[in-house]
Scaffold this motif. Structure first.
Motif, PDB file in Angstrom:
ATOM      1  N   GLY A  93       0.799  -0.665   0.417  1.00 56.04           N
ATOM      2  CA  GLY A  93       0.070  -0.278   0.161  1.00 56.04           C
ATOM      3  C   GLY A  93       0.990   1.145   0.169  1.00 56.04           C
ATOM      4  O   GLY A  93       0.381   1.642  -0.796  1.00 56.04           O
ATOM      5  N   LEU A  94       2.106   0.715   0.765  1.00 54.23           N
ATOM      6  CA  LEU A  94       2.421   2.281   0.786  1.00 54.23           C
ATOM      7  C   LEU A  94       3.481   2.918  -0.443  1.00 54.23           C
ATOM      8  O   LEU A  94       3.714   3.791  -1.474  1.00 54.23           O
ATOM      9  N   THR A 131       1.045   3.694  -3.093  1.00 56.22           N
ATOM     10  CA  THR A 131       0.818   5.495  -2.683  1.00 56.22           C
ATOM     11  C   THR A 131       1.816   6.407  -3.014  1.00 56.22           C
ATOM     12  O   THR A 131       1.961   7.372  -3.907  1.00 56.22           O
ATOM     13  N   LEU A 175       1.540   8.777  -6.130  1.00 57.40           N
ATOM     14  CA  LEU A 175       1.524  10.501  -5.444  1.00 57.40           C
ATOM     15  C   LEU A 175       2.563  11.109  -7.026  1.00 57.40           C
ATOM     16  O   LEU A 175       2.537  12.338  -7.848  1.00 57.40           O
ATOM     17  N   ALA A 230      -3.849   2.166  -8.709  1.00 56.20           N
ATOM     18  CA  ALA A 230      -4.846   2.279  -7.143  1.00 56.20           C
ATOM     19  C   ALA A 230      -5.645   0.625  -7.745  1.00 56.20           C
ATOM     20  O   ALA A 230      -5.754   0.486  -6.203  1.00 56.20           O
ATOM     21  N   THR A 285      -3.728  -2.324  -6.515  1.00 57.03           N
ATOM     22  CA  THR A 285      -3.040  -2.591  -5.537  1.00 57.03           C
ATOM     23  C   THR A 285      -4.226  -2.972  -4.882  1.00 57.03           C
ATOM     24  O   THR A 285      -4.363  -4.090  -4.400  1.00 57.03           O
ATOM     25  N   ASP A 344     -11.690   6.788  -5.054  1.00 57.99           N
ATOM     26  CA  ASP A 344     -10.756   6.943  -5.127  1.00 57.99           C
ATOM     27  C   ASP A 344     -10.123   7.572  -6.741  1.00 57.99           C
ATOM     28  O   ASP A 344      -9.414   8.677  -7.352  1.00 57.99           O
TER      29      ASP A 344
END
Length: 129
Positions: free
Chosen positions: A10-11, A14, A18, A32, A35, A90
Motif C-alpha cells: 500500500g505504501l 501510494t 503520488l 490504485a 493494488t 479514488d
C-alpha cells in the motif's frame, strides 16, 4: 506477517500514485485499482479458511446451513460494496460511490428479510397465546 506485506504494498503504491498522478492520472487510478485487487487476492485464502471454519461450527451446532450461507452472502456484499465504493471514490466519483453503497444496503436488506421473518416467528411462538 501478511499485514506488513499489505501495508508495504500500500505504501509503495501510494508513493508511485503520488508521483504518477500529476503526469498520467489514468495510470495512477489503474495502479490504485491493481493494488486494491492484489490486496484482496492476498486475503482470499484467509477468507476461505474462515468460511470453512464457520461451516464446520454450523454443522456441529446443528444450525441450518441456509442461515450461514445467507449471513456469508450478506458479509460478502458488504465487503464488495465497500471496496467498490472506495475504488470509485479514488477516481473522484463520490455520487457513484454513494449509489454503490446504497445498492449494497438494499441487497443486504433483501437477503435479511427471510431471516428477520424467522426471528419474528420464533419470538411469537415464545409469547403466551
Amino acid at each position: 506477517m501478511e499485514i506488513i506485506q499489505i501495508v508495504g504494498l500500500g505504501l509503495i503504491a501510494t508513493v508511485l500514485i503520488l508521483i504518477i498522478k500529476e503526469q498520467k492520472p489514468l495510470f495512477a487510478f489503474l495502479l490504485a485499482l491493481t493494488t486494491s485487487v492484489l490486496i484482496f487476492m492476498m486475503l482470499i485464502g484467509k477468507i476461505g479458511s474462515v468460511i470453512t471454519m464457520l461451516e464446520d461450527l454450523a454443522e456441529n451446532s446443528g444450525v441450518q446451513t441456509v442461515y450461514l450461507k445467507t449471513v456469508l452472502k450478506i458479509i460478502g456484499i458488504a465487503y464488495i460494496a465497500e471496496m467498490g465504493a472506495q475504488i470509485v471514490r479514488d477516481a473522484g466519483q463520490e455520487s457513484i460511490a454513494s449509489k454503490i453503497e446504497m445498492a449494497g444496503k438494499i441487497l443486504i436488506l433483501v437477503l435479511a428479510v427471510p431471516i428477520i421473518g424467522i426471528i419474528i416467528e420464533t419470538v411469537l411462538k415464545l409469547l403466551p397465546a
